[in-house]
Write an enzyme that holds these catalytic residues in place. Sequence first.
Site, PDB file in Angstrom:
ATOM      1  CG  HIS A   1     -13.394  -6.249   5.044  1.00  0.00           C
ATOM      2  ND1 HIS A   1     -13.200  -7.476   4.454  1.00  0.00           N
ATOM      3  CD2 HIS A   1     -12.841  -5.331   4.217  1.00  0.00           C
ATOM      4  CE1 HIS A   1     -12.554  -7.302   3.303  1.00  0.00           C
ATOM      5  NE2 HIS A   1     -12.320  -6.022   3.145  1.00  0.00           N
TER       6      HIS A   1
ATOM      7  CG  ASP B   1     -13.874  -9.536   7.783  1.00  0.00           C
ATOM      8  OD1 ASP B   1     -14.716 -10.218   7.174  1.00  0.00           O
ATOM      9  OD2 ASP B   1     -12.958  -8.906   7.214  1.00  0.00           O
TER      10      ASP B   1
HETATM   11  C1  XUL Z   1     -10.414  -5.741  -3.206  1.00  0.00           C
HETATM   12  C2  XUL Z   1      -9.462  -5.819  -2.119  1.00  0.00           C
HETATM   13  C3  XUL Z   1     -10.034  -5.734  -0.743  1.00  0.00           C
HETATM   14  C4  XUL Z   1      -9.252  -4.855   0.144  1.00  0.00           C
HETATM   15  C5  XUL Z   1      -9.755  -4.713   1.546  1.00  0.00           C
HETATM   16  O1  XUL Z   1      -9.871  -5.878  -4.443  1.00  0.00           O
HETATM   17  O2  XUL Z   1      -8.290  -5.987  -2.356  1.00  0.00           O
HETATM   18  O3  XUL Z   1     -10.080  -7.009  -0.192  1.00  0.00           O
HETATM   19  O4  XUL Z   1      -7.949  -5.340   0.239  1.00  0.00           O
HETATM   20  O5  XUL Z   1     -10.989  -4.127   1.612  1.00  0.00           O
END
Ligand code: XUL
Length: 344
Positions: free
Chosen positions: A49, A52
Amino acid sequence: MSTEYTFSFGPWNIHEGADPFGPTVRESIDFNVKLAEYKKLGFNGVQFHDDDAVPNMNDLTPDQIITEAAAVKKKLDDHGLVAEFVAPRLWEDPRTIDGGYTSNDPANRKYAIERSLRCIDIAKALKTNLIVFWLAREGTYIREAKDSCDAVKRIAEAIDTMFDYDPDIKIAIEPKPNEPMDHTYIPTTGHAIALGMLTKDASRVGINIESAHAILAGLDPSDEMGYALAHDKLWTVHLNDQNGLKFDQDKTFGSVDLRRAFNQVRILEKYGYGQRGEMVGLDIKAMRTQPADIATKHLSNSREIFLNLAEKVRSFDTAAEAQLIAARDYEGLELLVVNHLMGL
Ligand code: XUL
Ligand code: MN
Protein backbone atom coordinates in the site's frame (compact mmCIF):
# COMPACT_ATOMS: atom_id res chain seq x y z
CA MET A 1 7.21 -25.23 -20.58
CA SER A 2 7.09 -25.26 -16.77
CA THR A 3 6.89 -21.79 -15.27
CA GLU A 4 9.43 -20.72 -12.65
CA TYR A 5 7.03 -18.85 -10.40
CA THR A 6 7.90 -15.68 -8.52
CA PHE A 7 5.90 -15.20 -5.32
CA SER A 8 4.88 -12.00 -3.56
CA PHE A 9 2.98 -10.85 -0.48
CA GLY A 10 2.34 -7.55 1.29
CA PRO A 11 3.77 -6.54 4.67
CA TRP A 12 0.20 -6.49 6.05
CA ASN A 13 0.19 -10.29 5.70
CA ILE A 14 2.49 -10.48 8.74
CA HIS A 15 0.19 -8.90 11.29
CA GLU A 16 -0.87 -8.52 14.88
CA GLY A 17 -4.08 -10.58 14.75
CA ALA A 18 -6.63 -7.95 15.83
CA ASP A 19 -10.22 -8.59 14.75
CA PRO A 20 -13.42 -6.52 15.21
CA PHE A 21 -14.04 -8.29 18.54
CA GLY A 22 -10.62 -8.35 20.13
CA PRO A 23 -7.30 -6.55 20.29
CA THR A 24 -3.95 -7.48 18.84
CA VAL A 25 -2.47 -10.77 20.05
CA ARG A 26 1.01 -10.46 18.55
CA GLU A 27 3.62 -7.69 18.71
CA SER A 28 3.97 -5.38 15.71
CA ILE A 29 6.92 -6.32 13.55
CA ASP A 30 9.00 -3.54 12.08
CA PHE A 31 8.85 -3.21 8.27
CA ASN A 32 12.63 -3.73 8.05
CA VAL A 33 12.37 -6.99 10.01
CA LYS A 34 9.57 -8.13 7.71
CA LEU A 35 11.70 -7.39 4.64
CA ALA A 36 14.42 -9.67 5.99
CA GLU A 37 11.83 -12.50 6.18
CA TYR A 38 10.83 -12.44 2.50
CA LYS A 39 13.68 -14.46 1.00
CA LYS A 40 13.73 -16.91 3.91
CA LEU A 41 10.06 -17.68 3.24
CA GLY A 42 10.69 -18.12 -0.52
CA PHE A 43 9.38 -14.75 -1.77
CA ASN A 44 11.00 -12.16 -4.07
CA GLY A 45 8.13 -9.72 -4.61
CA VAL A 46 6.79 -7.12 -2.20
CA GLN A 47 3.27 -5.76 -2.56
CA PHE A 48 2.72 -2.30 -1.11
CA HIS A 49 0.00 0.00 0.00
CA ASP A 50 1.28 3.54 -0.53
CA ASP A 51 1.62 4.06 3.23
CA ASP A 52 3.34 0.70 3.76
CA ALA A 53 6.21 2.41 1.90
CA VAL A 54 5.74 5.95 3.27
CA PRO A 55 3.74 5.61 6.52
CA ASN A 56 3.24 9.30 7.30
CA MET A 57 2.61 10.38 3.71
CA ASN A 58 -0.35 12.70 4.43
CA ASP A 59 2.00 14.90 6.49
CA LEU A 60 4.68 15.15 3.78
CA THR A 61 5.17 17.20 0.63
CA PRO A 62 5.22 15.36 -2.71
CA ASP A 63 9.03 15.73 -2.86
CA GLN A 64 9.46 14.36 0.65
CA ILE A 65 7.24 11.39 -0.25
CA ILE A 66 9.43 10.59 -3.27
CA THR A 67 12.60 10.85 -1.18
CA GLU A 68 11.20 8.43 1.44
CA ALA A 69 10.03 6.00 -1.22
CA ALA A 70 13.47 6.08 -2.87
CA ALA A 71 14.97 5.06 0.49
CA VAL A 72 12.59 2.07 0.57
CA LYS A 73 13.68 1.14 -2.96
CA LYS A 74 17.26 1.04 -1.71
CA LYS A 75 16.21 -1.35 1.08
CA LEU A 76 14.49 -3.60 -1.45
CA ASP A 77 17.69 -3.65 -3.52
CA ASP A 78 19.75 -4.52 -0.43
CA HIS A 79 17.50 -7.54 0.18
CA GLY A 80 17.36 -8.55 -3.50
CA LEU A 81 13.60 -7.88 -3.57
CA VAL A 82 11.36 -6.10 -6.09
CA ALA A 83 8.17 -4.12 -5.65
CA GLU A 84 5.28 -5.79 -7.45
CA PHE A 85 2.65 -3.04 -7.12
CA VAL A 86 1.48 -0.13 -5.00
CA ALA A 87 -2.17 0.31 -3.95
CA PRO A 88 -3.59 3.63 -2.68
CA ARG A 89 -5.01 3.10 0.81
CA LEU A 90 -8.23 5.05 0.53
CA TRP A 91 -10.25 3.48 3.31
CA GLU A 92 -8.77 4.77 6.58
CA ASP A 93 -8.75 8.54 6.29
CA PRO A 94 -11.79 10.44 7.72
CA ARG A 95 -12.22 11.97 4.24
CA THR A 96 -12.96 8.54 2.76
CA ILE A 97 -15.59 7.39 5.28
CA ASP A 98 -18.26 7.42 2.55
CA GLY A 99 -15.94 6.59 -0.35
CA GLY A 100 -13.02 8.26 -2.08
CA TYR A 101 -13.65 8.71 -5.80
CA THR A 102 -17.39 8.16 -5.24
CA SER A 103 -17.86 10.33 -2.17
CA ASN A 104 -20.77 12.74 -2.46
CA ASP A 105 -18.44 15.51 -1.20
CA PRO A 106 -16.25 17.07 -3.94
CA ALA A 107 -13.54 17.96 -1.40
CA ASN A 108 -13.26 14.32 -0.42
CA ARG A 109 -13.11 13.22 -4.05
CA LYS A 110 -10.30 15.71 -4.59
CA TYR A 111 -8.40 14.23 -1.64
CA ALA A 112 -8.82 10.70 -3.05
CA ILE A 113 -7.41 11.72 -6.42
CA GLU A 114 -4.50 13.65 -4.92
CA ARG A 115 -3.64 10.69 -2.71
CA SER A 116 -3.75 8.43 -5.78
CA LEU A 117 -1.26 10.68 -7.61
CA ARG A 118 1.10 10.47 -4.63
CA CYS A 119 0.64 6.68 -4.79
CA ILE A 120 1.86 6.82 -8.40
CA ASP A 121 4.91 8.84 -7.28
CA ILE A 122 5.69 6.10 -4.77
CA ALA A 123 5.24 3.36 -7.38
CA LYS A 124 7.63 5.14 -9.74
CA ALA A 125 10.23 5.54 -6.96
CA LEU A 126 9.88 1.81 -6.20
CA LYS A 127 10.30 1.08 -9.93
CA THR A 128 6.96 -0.53 -10.59
CA ASN A 129 4.29 0.68 -13.01
CA LEU A 130 1.54 -1.45 -11.52
CA ILE A 131 -1.12 0.18 -9.33
CA VAL A 132 -3.67 -2.09 -7.62
CA PHE A 133 -7.12 -0.68 -6.92
CA TRP A 134 -9.07 -2.30 -4.11
CA LEU A 135 -12.10 0.03 -4.22
CA ALA A 136 -12.91 -0.58 -0.57
CA ARG A 137 -15.41 2.17 0.18
CA GLU A 138 -16.58 2.84 -3.38
CA GLY A 139 -20.03 1.49 -2.64
CA THR A 140 -22.97 2.03 -0.31
CA TYR A 141 -24.54 0.86 2.92
CA ILE A 142 -27.96 1.81 1.57
CA ARG A 143 -29.08 2.11 -2.05
CA GLU A 144 -30.45 5.62 -1.78
CA ALA A 145 -27.23 7.14 -0.44
CA LYS A 146 -25.42 7.52 -3.75
CA ASP A 147 -26.06 7.46 -7.49
CA SER A 148 -24.53 4.26 -8.89
CA CYS A 149 -24.33 5.65 -12.44
CA ASP A 150 -22.44 8.74 -11.27
CA ALA A 151 -20.25 6.59 -9.04
CA VAL A 152 -19.04 4.38 -11.87
CA LYS A 153 -18.31 7.41 -14.06
CA ARG A 154 -16.41 9.04 -11.21
CA ILE A 155 -14.17 6.00 -10.77
CA ALA A 156 -13.44 6.04 -14.52
CA GLU A 157 -12.65 9.78 -14.36
CA ALA A 158 -10.25 9.19 -11.45
CA ILE A 159 -8.48 6.54 -13.53
CA ASP A 160 -8.24 8.98 -16.47
CA THR A 161 -6.65 11.58 -14.19
CA MET A 162 -4.10 8.99 -13.08
CA PHE A 163 -3.37 7.99 -16.69
CA ASP A 164 -2.87 11.65 -17.63
CA TYR A 165 -0.51 12.11 -14.70
CA ASP A 166 1.79 9.28 -15.73
CA PRO A 167 1.91 7.67 -19.18
CA ASP A 168 3.44 4.38 -17.98
CA ILE A 169 1.25 3.25 -15.11
CA LYS A 170 -1.29 0.47 -15.42
CA ILE A 171 -4.13 -0.20 -13.01
CA ALA A 172 -5.14 -3.70 -11.89
CA ILE A 173 -8.56 -3.52 -10.26
CA GLU A 174 -9.12 -5.98 -7.40
CA PRO A 175 -12.89 -6.53 -7.35
CA LYS A 176 -14.66 -7.39 -4.11
CA PRO A 177 -18.45 -7.52 -3.72
CA ASN A 178 -18.83 -6.35 -0.12
CA GLU A 179 -16.99 -5.62 3.15
CA PRO A 180 -16.49 -2.97 4.37
CA MET A 181 -19.50 -1.68 2.39
CA ASP A 182 -22.77 -3.56 2.04
CA HIS A 183 -22.36 -3.48 -1.74
CA THR A 184 -19.54 -2.16 -3.90
CA TYR A 185 -19.85 -0.74 -7.39
CA ILE A 186 -17.15 -2.94 -8.95
CA PRO A 187 -17.91 -6.37 -7.43
CA THR A 188 -16.57 -8.79 -10.07
CA THR A 189 -13.98 -9.29 -12.79
CA GLY A 190 -16.55 -8.56 -15.48
CA HIS A 191 -17.47 -5.22 -13.90
CA ALA A 192 -13.79 -4.27 -13.62
CA ILE A 193 -12.94 -5.08 -17.23
CA ALA A 194 -16.00 -3.22 -18.48
CA LEU A 195 -15.08 -0.22 -16.31
CA GLY A 196 -11.83 -0.05 -18.28
CA MET A 197 -13.90 0.66 -21.39
CA LEU A 198 -15.19 3.87 -19.79
CA THR A 199 -11.64 5.16 -19.38
CA LYS A 200 -9.53 6.83 -22.03
CA ASP A 201 -7.32 3.74 -22.44
CA ALA A 202 -8.84 0.33 -21.69
CA SER A 203 -5.51 -1.33 -22.50
CA ARG A 204 -4.12 0.11 -19.25
CA VAL A 205 -6.85 -1.36 -17.01
CA GLY A 206 -6.46 -4.97 -15.90
CA ILE A 207 -7.33 -7.25 -13.01
CA ASN A 208 -6.05 -8.58 -9.70
CA ILE A 209 -8.21 -11.58 -8.80
CA GLU A 210 -8.41 -12.48 -5.13
CA SER A 211 -9.73 -16.00 -4.58
CA ALA A 212 -11.73 -15.06 -1.45
CA HIS A 213 -13.34 -12.04 -3.12
CA ALA A 214 -14.59 -14.21 -6.01
CA ILE A 215 -15.97 -16.75 -3.53
CA LEU A 216 -17.71 -13.96 -1.58
CA ALA A 217 -19.36 -12.94 -4.89
CA GLY A 218 -20.65 -16.52 -5.21
CA LEU A 219 -18.28 -17.18 -8.10
CA ASP A 220 -15.57 -19.71 -8.80
CA PRO A 221 -12.10 -18.08 -8.65
CA SER A 222 -10.69 -20.20 -11.49
CA ASP A 223 -13.57 -19.17 -13.78
CA GLU A 224 -12.94 -15.53 -12.89
CA MET A 225 -9.29 -16.11 -13.82
CA GLY A 226 -10.34 -17.69 -17.11
CA TYR A 227 -12.53 -14.67 -17.87
CA ALA A 228 -9.64 -12.28 -17.20
CA LEU A 229 -7.21 -14.45 -19.18
CA ALA A 230 -9.57 -14.45 -22.17
CA HIS A 231 -9.29 -10.64 -22.13
CA ASP A 232 -5.51 -10.77 -21.49
CA LYS A 233 -6.18 -8.85 -18.28
CA LEU A 234 -4.88 -11.10 -15.50
CA TRP A 235 -1.98 -8.96 -14.34
CA THR A 236 -1.71 -10.26 -10.80
CA VAL A 237 -3.53 -12.51 -8.31
CA HIS A 238 -4.26 -12.58 -4.60
CA LEU A 239 -4.45 -16.26 -3.83
CA ASN A 240 -6.00 -17.36 -0.54
CA ASP A 241 -9.01 -19.39 0.61
CA GLN A 242 -12.41 -18.74 2.15
CA ASN A 243 -14.81 -20.92 4.12
CA GLY A 244 -18.20 -19.94 2.75
CA LEU A 245 -20.05 -16.64 2.77
CA LYS A 246 -18.86 -14.70 5.80
CA PHE A 247 -16.20 -12.04 6.44
CA ASP A 248 -13.17 -11.98 4.16
CA GLN A 249 -11.04 -14.66 5.82
CA ASP A 250 -7.83 -14.61 3.75
CA LYS A 251 -7.06 -18.22 4.71
CA THR A 252 -4.08 -20.27 3.57
CA PHE A 253 -4.34 -21.14 -0.14
CA GLY A 254 -6.01 -24.53 -0.62
CA SER A 255 -6.74 -24.97 3.09
CA VAL A 256 -10.55 -25.01 2.70
CA ASP A 257 -11.13 -26.47 -0.74
CA LEU A 258 -8.14 -28.21 -2.29
CA ARG A 259 -9.92 -28.92 -5.56
CA ARG A 260 -10.90 -25.27 -5.95
CA ALA A 261 -7.24 -24.35 -5.42
CA PHE A 262 -6.14 -27.07 -7.89
CA ASN A 263 -8.40 -25.52 -10.52
CA GLN A 264 -6.89 -22.07 -9.95
CA VAL A 265 -3.36 -23.40 -10.39
CA ARG A 266 -4.54 -25.46 -13.35
CA ILE A 267 -5.80 -22.49 -15.32
CA LEU A 268 -2.78 -20.35 -14.44
CA GLU A 269 -0.47 -23.16 -15.63
CA LYS A 270 -2.48 -23.82 -18.76
CA TYR A 271 -2.26 -20.21 -19.96
CA GLY A 272 1.37 -19.59 -18.99
CA TYR A 273 0.60 -17.15 -16.19
CA GLY A 274 3.93 -15.89 -14.84
CA GLN A 275 5.84 -16.25 -18.09
CA ARG A 276 5.53 -12.52 -18.84
CA GLY A 277 6.66 -11.52 -15.35
CA GLU A 278 3.31 -11.80 -13.55
CA MET A 279 3.83 -12.77 -9.92
CA VAL A 280 1.94 -15.30 -7.84
CA GLY A 281 0.68 -12.90 -5.21
CA LEU A 282 -0.75 -14.06 -1.91
CA ASP A 283 -3.10 -12.13 0.39
CA ILE A 284 -3.23 -14.37 3.45
CA LYS A 285 -3.63 -13.68 7.15
CA ALA A 286 -2.31 -15.95 9.89
CA MET A 287 -5.05 -17.23 12.18
CA ARG A 288 -5.47 -15.15 15.34
CA THR A 289 -4.57 -18.27 17.34
CA GLN A 290 -1.12 -18.56 15.77
CA PRO A 291 1.76 -17.89 18.23
CA ALA A 292 4.00 -14.98 17.21
CA ASP A 293 7.15 -16.98 16.56
CA ILE A 294 5.36 -19.10 13.94
CA ALA A 295 3.06 -16.45 12.49
CA THR A 296 4.67 -16.56 9.03
CA LYS A 297 3.85 -20.20 8.29
CA HIS A 298 0.65 -19.25 6.45
CA LEU A 299 2.85 -17.65 3.75
CA SER A 300 5.47 -20.37 3.25
CA ASN A 301 2.75 -23.04 3.53
CA SER A 302 0.60 -21.37 0.86
CA ARG A 303 3.61 -21.19 -1.45
CA GLU A 304 4.35 -24.87 -0.82
CA ILE A 305 0.72 -25.84 -1.48
CA PHE A 306 0.74 -23.82 -4.71
CA LEU A 307 3.93 -25.51 -5.94
CA ASN A 308 2.65 -28.97 -4.98
CA LEU A 309 -0.58 -28.27 -6.84
CA ALA A 310 1.44 -27.16 -9.88
CA GLU A 311 3.05 -30.63 -9.79
CA LYS A 312 -0.41 -32.17 -9.49
CA VAL A 313 -1.52 -30.22 -12.56
CA ARG A 314 1.54 -31.36 -14.53
CA SER A 315 1.11 -35.02 -13.54
CA PHE A 316 -2.64 -35.17 -14.23
CA ASP A 317 -3.57 -37.87 -16.73
CA THR A 318 -4.76 -35.60 -19.54
CA ALA A 319 -5.32 -38.50 -21.95
CA ALA A 320 -7.77 -40.11 -19.52
CA GLU A 321 -9.31 -36.68 -18.95
CA ALA A 322 -9.83 -36.18 -22.72
CA GLN A 323 -11.45 -39.62 -23.07
CA LEU A 324 -13.86 -38.99 -20.20
CA ILE A 325 -14.78 -35.55 -21.60
CA ALA A 326 -15.38 -37.06 -25.06
CA ALA A 327 -17.68 -39.69 -23.51
CA ARG A 328 -19.34 -36.95 -21.41
CA ASP A 329 -18.54 -39.19 -18.44
CA TYR A 330 -18.28 -36.35 -15.96
CA GLU A 331 -18.84 -38.75 -13.03
CA GLY A 332 -15.73 -40.56 -14.21
CA LEU A 333 -13.88 -37.24 -14.55
CA GLU A 334 -14.88 -36.31 -11.02
CA LEU A 335 -13.35 -39.54 -9.67
CA LEU A 336 -10.20 -39.06 -11.77
CA VAL A 337 -9.65 -35.59 -10.27
CA VAL A 338 -10.46 -36.59 -6.69
CA ASN A 339 -8.28 -39.73 -6.82
CA HIS A 340 -5.44 -37.68 -8.28
CA LEU A 341 -5.70 -35.14 -5.47
CA MET A 342 -5.74 -38.02 -2.95
CA GLY A 343 -2.53 -39.36 -4.50
CA LEU A 344 -4.21 -42.55 -5.76
C1 XUL B 1 -8.95 -6.33 1.02
C2 XUL B 1 -7.78 -6.69 0.24
C3 XUL B 1 -6.68 -5.67 0.20
C4 XUL B 1 -6.12 -5.50 -1.15
C5 XUL B 1 -5.02 -4.50 -1.28
O1 XUL B 1 -9.90 -7.29 1.09
O2 XUL B 1 -7.72 -7.77 -0.28
O3 XUL B 1 -5.67 -6.06 1.07
O4 XUL B 1 -5.61 -6.72 -1.59
O5 XUL B 1 -5.42 -3.22 -1.00
MN1 MN C 1 -6.39 -8.69 -1.65
